[in-house]
Write a protein that holds these residues in place. Structure first.
Motif, PDB file in Angstrom:
ATOM      1  N   TRP A  11       6.667  -4.889  -4.954  1.00 45.94           N
ATOM      2  CA  TRP A  11       5.942  -3.611  -4.889  1.00 45.94           C
ATOM      3  C   TRP A  11       6.023  -2.952  -6.255  1.00 45.94           C
ATOM      4  CZ3 TRP A  11       7.676   1.373  -5.824  1.00 45.94           C
ATOM      5  CH2 TRP A  11       6.842   2.424  -5.412  1.00 45.94           C
ATOM      6  N   THR A  12       4.868  -2.463  -6.745  1.00 45.40           N
ATOM      7  CA  THR A  12       4.818  -1.821  -8.061  1.00 45.40           C
ATOM      8  C   THR A  12       3.941  -0.583  -8.007  1.00 45.40           C
ATOM      9  OG1 THR A  12       5.065  -3.974  -9.153  1.00 45.40           O
ATOM     10  CG2 THR A  12       4.267  -2.147 -10.497  1.00 45.40           C
ATOM     11  N   ARG A  13       4.432   0.485  -8.568  1.00 45.77           N
ATOM     12  CA  ARG A  13       3.654   1.714  -8.777  1.00 45.77           C
ATOM     13  C   ARG A  13       4.022   2.266 -10.139  1.00 45.77           C
ATOM     14  NH1 ARG A  13       1.017   0.310  -5.330  1.00 45.77           N
ATOM     15  NH2 ARG A  13       0.069   1.369  -3.546  1.00 45.77           N
ATOM     16  N   GLY A  14       3.057   2.220 -11.069  1.00 44.28           N
ATOM     17  CA  GLY A  14       3.345   2.663 -12.424  1.00 44.28           C
ATOM     18  C   GLY A  14       4.427   1.797 -13.039  1.00 44.28           C
ATOM     19  N   GLU A  15       5.495   2.449 -13.508  1.00 43.97           N
ATOM     20  CA  GLU A  15       6.596   1.716 -14.118  1.00 43.97           C
ATOM     21  C   GLU A  15       7.657   1.309 -13.103  1.00 43.97           C
ATOM     22  OE1 GLU A  15       8.158   3.999 -17.307  1.00 43.97           O
ATOM     23  OE2 GLU A  15       6.326   3.887 -18.522  1.00 43.97           O
ATOM     24  N   ALA A  16       7.490   1.750 -11.858  1.00 44.11           N
ATOM     25  CA  ALA A  16       8.460   1.410 -10.818  1.00 44.11           C
ATOM     26  C   ALA A  16       8.110   0.064 -10.190  1.00 44.11           C
ATOM     27  CB  ALA A  16       8.489   2.493  -9.748  1.00 44.11           C
TER      28      ALA A  16
ATOM     29  N   TRP B  34       0.798  -1.222   0.000  1.00 41.68           N
ATOM     30  CA  TRP B  34       0.000   0.000   0.000  1.00 41.68           C
ATOM     31  C   TRP B  34       0.835   1.278   0.000  1.00 41.68           C
ATOM     32  CZ3 TRP B  34      -0.247  -3.460   4.200  1.00 41.68           C
ATOM     33  CH2 TRP B  34       0.410  -3.056   5.350  1.00 41.68           C
ATOM     34  N   TYR B  35       2.163   1.175   0.127  1.00 43.77           N
ATOM     35  CA  TYR B  35       2.992   2.374   0.042  1.00 43.77           C
ATOM     36  C   TYR B  35       2.838   2.994  -1.356  1.00 43.77           C
ATOM     37  CZ  TYR B  35       5.735   1.840   4.384  1.00 43.77           C
ATOM     38  OH  TYR B  35       6.146   1.773   5.692  1.00 43.77           O
ATOM     39  N   LYS B  36       2.639   4.290  -1.409  1.00 43.71           N
ATOM     40  CA  LYS B  36       2.537   4.993  -2.693  1.00 43.71           C
ATOM     41  C   LYS B  36       3.902   5.334  -3.263  1.00 43.71           C
ATOM     42  CE  LYS B  36      -1.959   6.956  -1.508  1.00 43.71           C
ATOM     43  NZ  LYS B  36      -2.742   8.210  -1.272  1.00 43.71           N
ATOM     44  N   ALA B  37       4.910   5.336  -2.412  1.00 41.92           N
ATOM     45  CA  ALA B  37       6.297   5.559  -2.815  1.00 41.92           C
ATOM     46  C   ALA B  37       7.188   4.782  -1.856  1.00 41.92           C
ATOM     47  CB  ALA B  37       6.640   7.051  -2.780  1.00 41.92           C
ATOM     48  N   LEU B  38       8.451   4.601  -2.229  1.00 41.23           N
ATOM     49  CA  LEU B  38       9.351   3.817  -1.388  1.00 41.23           C
ATOM     50  C   LEU B  38       9.535   4.429  -0.009  1.00 41.23           C
ATOM     51  CD1 LEU B  38      12.146   2.810  -3.930  1.00 41.23           C
ATOM     52  CD2 LEU B  38      10.207   1.450  -3.145  1.00 41.23           C
ATOM     53  N   ASN B  39       9.390   5.750   0.072  1.00 42.50           N
ATOM     54  CA  ASN B  39       9.558   6.457   1.354  1.00 42.50           C
ATOM     55  C   ASN B  39       8.227   6.903   1.931  1.00 42.50           C
ATOM     56  OD1 ASN B  39       8.955   8.400  -0.505  1.00 42.50           O
ATOM     57  ND2 ASN B  39      10.631   9.786   0.033  1.00 42.50           N
ATOM     58  N   ASP B  40       7.160   6.179   1.624  1.00 40.77           N
ATOM     59  CA  ASP B  40       5.813   6.575   2.057  1.00 40.77           C
ATOM     60  C   ASP B  40       5.539   6.231   3.521  1.00 40.77           C
ATOM     61  OD1 ASP B  40       3.322   7.748   1.482  1.00 40.77           O
ATOM     62  OD2 ASP B  40       2.398   5.780   1.202  1.00 40.77           O
ATOM     63  N   GLY B  41       6.442   5.538   4.159  1.00 42.64           N
ATOM     64  CA  GLY B  41       6.255   5.150   5.556  1.00 42.64           C
ATOM     65  C   GLY B  41       7.585   4.754   6.149  1.00 42.64           C
ATOM     66  N   PRO B  42       7.574   4.147   7.339  1.00 42.38           N
ATOM     67  CA  PRO B  42       8.818   3.755   7.997  1.00 42.38           C
ATOM     68  C   PRO B  42       9.627   2.779   7.146  1.00 42.38           C
ATOM     69  CG  PRO B  42       6.941   3.560   9.489  1.00 42.38           C
ATOM     70  CD  PRO B  42       6.373   3.811   8.134  1.00 42.38           C
ATOM     71  N   LEU B  43      10.947   2.840   7.299  1.00 44.20           N
ATOM     72  CA  LEU B  43      11.842   1.899   6.635  1.00 44.20           C
ATOM     73  C   LEU B  43      11.843   0.602   7.438  1.00 44.20           C
ATOM     74  CD1 LEU B  43      13.895   1.358   4.391  1.00 44.20           C
ATOM     75  CD2 LEU B  43      15.663   2.327   5.889  1.00 44.20           C
TER      76      LEU B  43
END
Length: 204
Positions: free
Chosen positions: A136-141, A63-72
């Motif tokens: 984890w996938t978002r768009g082309e990432a 559910w992270y929208k980006a790699l840094n969207d929450g805690p590491l």
């Protein structure tokens, strides 16, 4: 807790040790100061094919929208891994082994100075840590990431840190990888007290 580790075993030796087919894009070795978000070596299996493959150290929930969207999320606690939404499915279906040569912890002295400790097998043999992984996938990432499973420290390690990574014995690799049926939860326990040695040494 496990926040830094070393891996010095050559890639071909790792593949041979785990009877795994190596990927073409494995991280360079030796690396005596592996850090969170680095690409690390992992062993995964679909029950018929073991593979030595790279993954990002730092689990990325779907559910992270980006790699840094929450805690590491570099570690997952054995005591709660089956209940945490980020980890529960991976714990059941996506387990991996993480080969290391040793890991680091720090203590703080009475003077406030931090002392690094290098913790490795008594015979300097490679260790296989329990891990879980996630795509984890978002768009082309697209990123394949993992976390190290930790548990309460054994008596030998408690004077340095109250947590330690789960170390999987070679005989139990098939069970943790899902090749030998159910019961992997029984492996999430502290290592025996005589397995490890401790050296006052900082990451290189």
């Amino acid at each position: 807790m496990c926040g830094r580790f070393a891996i010095t075993l050559p890639n071909d030796a790792m593949a041979q040790l785990f009877a795994a087919r190596p990927a073409n894009d494995l991280p360079d070795v030796p690396n005596r100061n592996v850090r969170p978000t680095d690409q690390i070596h992992t062993v995964i299996s679909d029950a018929t094919d073991r593979r030595l493959a790279p993954m990002r150290w730092g689990f990325v929930p779907v559910w992270y929208k980006a790699l840094n969207d929450g805690p590491l999320l570099i570690n997952a606690r054995a005591e709660t891994i089956a209940e945490k939404p980020a980890f529960s499915e991976a714990c059941r279906a996506r387990r991996c082994l993480i080969p290391i040569s040793g890991f680091y912890e720090w203590t703080t002295g009475a003077d406030g100075k931090k002392q690094p400790w290098y913790i490795a097998a008594q015979d300097d043999a490679p260790l296989a840590l329990a891990g879980i992984w996630q795509d984890w996938t978002r768009g082309e990432a697209s990123v394949r990431s993992c976390a190290i499973v930790t548990t309460a420290a054994n008596e030998a390690l408690k004077h340095i840190h109250h947590r330690m990574p789960v170390i999987v014995d070679a005989a139990d690799w098939p069970l943790w990888l899902g090749e030998a049926g159910k019961g992997a939860a029984t492996l999430m326990r502290p290592a025996t007290d005589g397995l490890l040695k401790f050296e006052a040494r900082a990451p290189e």
